[in-house]
Design a protein around this motif. Sequence first.
Motif, PDB file in Angstrom:
ATOM      1  N   HIS A 159       0.844   8.562  -1.126  1.00 23.03           N
ATOM      2  CA  HIS A 159       0.512   9.592  -0.148  1.00 23.03           C
ATOM      3  C   HIS A 159      -0.572   9.103   0.805  1.00 23.03           C
ATOM      4  O   HIS A 159      -1.619   8.611   0.393  1.00 23.03           O
ATOM      5  N   GLY A 160      -0.318   9.240   2.098  1.00 24.61           N
ATOM      6  CA  GLY A 160      -1.306   8.904   3.109  1.00 24.61           C
ATOM      7  C   GLY A 160      -1.405   7.437   3.452  1.00 24.61           C
ATOM      8  O   GLY A 160      -2.298   7.038   4.201  1.00 24.61           O
ATOM      9  N   ALA A 161      -0.502   6.598   2.908  1.00 22.60           N
ATOM     10  CA  ALA A 161      -0.551   5.155   3.176  1.00 22.60           C
ATOM     11  C   ALA A 161       0.850   4.689   3.545  1.00 22.60           C
ATOM     12  O   ALA A 161       1.704   4.518   2.666  1.00 22.60           O
ATOM     13  N   GLU A 162       1.109   4.470   4.814  1.00 18.61           N
ATOM     14  CA  GLU A 162       2.441   4.132   5.294  1.00 18.61           C
ATOM     15  C   GLU A 162       2.941   2.831   4.665  1.00 18.61           C
ATOM     16  O   GLU A 162       2.244   1.818   4.659  1.00 18.61           O
ATOM     17  N   GLY A 163       4.155   2.868   4.137  1.00 18.96           N
ATOM     18  CA  GLY A 163       4.776   1.682   3.559  1.00 18.96           C
ATOM     19  C   GLY A 163       4.302   1.320   2.166  1.00 18.96           C
ATOM     20  O   GLY A 163       4.725   0.315   1.607  1.00 18.96           O
ATOM     21  N   ALA A 164       3.429   2.142   1.561  1.00 22.12           N
ATOM     22  CA  ALA A 164       2.835   1.812   0.261  1.00 22.12           C
ATOM     23  C   ALA A 164       3.529   2.553  -0.875  1.00 22.12           C
ATOM     24  O   ALA A 164       3.973   3.689  -0.718  1.00 22.12           O
ATOM     25  N   TRP A 165       3.610   1.880  -2.028  1.00 28.66           N
ATOM     26  CA  TRP A 165       4.111   2.501  -3.251  1.00 28.66           C
ATOM     27  C   TRP A 165       2.977   2.599  -4.251  1.00 28.66           C
ATOM     28  O   TRP A 165       2.076   1.755  -4.293  1.00 28.66           O
ATOM     29  N   HIS A 166       3.047   3.627  -5.096  1.00 28.96           N
ATOM     30  CA  HIS A 166       2.065   3.821  -6.156  1.00 28.96           C
ATOM     31  C   HIS A 166       2.812   3.874  -7.486  1.00 28.96           C
ATOM     32  O   HIS A 166       3.783   4.623  -7.621  1.00 28.96           O
ATOM     33  N   GLY A 167       2.376   3.072  -8.464  1.00 27.76           N
ATOM     34  CA  GLY A 167       2.976   3.098  -9.792  1.00 27.76           C
ATOM     35  C   GLY A 167       1.916   3.364 -10.837  1.00 27.76           C
ATOM     36  O   GLY A 167       0.819   2.791 -10.776  1.00 27.76           O
ATOM     37  N   PHE A 168       2.211   4.249 -11.792  1.00 26.32           N
ATOM     38  CA  PHE A 168       1.250   4.601 -12.840  1.00 26.32           C
ATOM     39  C   PHE A 168       1.837   4.299 -14.220  1.00 26.32           C
ATOM     40  O   PHE A 168       2.948   4.713 -14.530  1.00 26.32           O
ATOM     41  N   MET A 169       1.051   3.593 -15.046  1.00 29.41           N
ATOM     42  CA  MET A 169       1.410   3.314 -16.433  1.00 29.41           C
ATOM     43  C   MET A 169       0.443   4.088 -17.330  1.00 29.41           C
ATOM     44  O   MET A 169      -0.777   4.024 -17.137  1.00 29.41           O
ATOM     45  N   ARG A 170       0.986   4.802 -18.314  1.00 32.73           N
ATOM     46  CA  ARG A 170       0.145   5.633 -19.173  1.00 32.73           C
ATOM     47  C   ARG A 170      -0.790   4.778 -20.024  1.00 32.73           C
ATOM     48  O   ARG A 170      -0.385   3.805 -20.653  1.00 32.73           O
ATOM     49  N   LEU A 171      -2.066   5.189 -20.069  1.00 29.52           N
ATOM     50  CA  LEU A 171      -3.068   4.560 -20.921  1.00 29.52           C
ATOM     51  C   LEU A 171      -3.781   5.674 -21.666  1.00 29.52           C
ATOM     52  O   LEU A 171      -4.877   6.089 -21.315  1.00 29.52           O
ATOM     53  N   GLY A 172      -3.130   6.205 -22.725  1.00 24.08           N
ATOM     54  CA  GLY A 172      -3.675   7.370 -23.400  1.00 24.08           C
ATOM     55  C   GLY A 172      -3.745   8.529 -22.430  1.00 24.08           C
ATOM     56  O   GLY A 172      -2.768   8.890 -21.782  1.00 24.08           O
TER      57      GLY A 172
END
Length: 234
Positions: free
Chosen positions: A43-56
Amino acid sequence: MSNTFIRPTALHHVAISTGDIKKQIEFFSDVLGMELIGLYWMHGAEGAWHGFMRLGASAVAFVFLPENVKKETTIGLTHAGIGSGSSAPGTLQHLAFNVDTEKEMLALRDRIRSRGVPVMGPIKHGLCQSIYFAGPETLVLEVATNDHCENPLDLDGSWIDPEVVKLAGISQEELARYQNPATYDTPAESVPQPEYDESKPHLTYPEEQYKAILAATDEQITASMTDDQPPGKK
């Protein structure tokens, strides 16, 4: 509203730049057993992807921008390369994951090695004990536990070395303040945005855009920048 014990309580997420988000997701999922819980346009960053890996209850996040692919990794500058290595101020030196017991740490060491990734340790630091290994794009990674350690992360001063305190230029009065941070009574009304001060840390938006952000109200920022609908439900 008043609360004298407002402070951060845990890690929410650590964000790491990547030029190959699939490689990072594969490694953190297969080698470390961490679940992918988010992968979407940032969100708010053109052309960017965000990936989240669970850590507890926390997460390790990866940020991909097309410009990342063009940037070089330089050991001793952008990346430390080893747990005791140098990197530029403000960059990620290493990322440490916690487990509760020594048994769990050694079991995770076996899992990592079973994927063909070399692991060094355990090394007993007194404050904790750790194993070390590398991740994609020259990440320096650690798994640590306080199990079987003396006074882990204690507040009794056992792990504060007077020699290092002196070398860091910290006075005894400052040390006492650092060990017992001042409490803060939350005022009834929100504190307004402070005037721009070059001596303070700042986000590096383009100057004109940054000044417009600082001039806006909190409500305007929330209204204009919020995007809280999961992409799978749009």
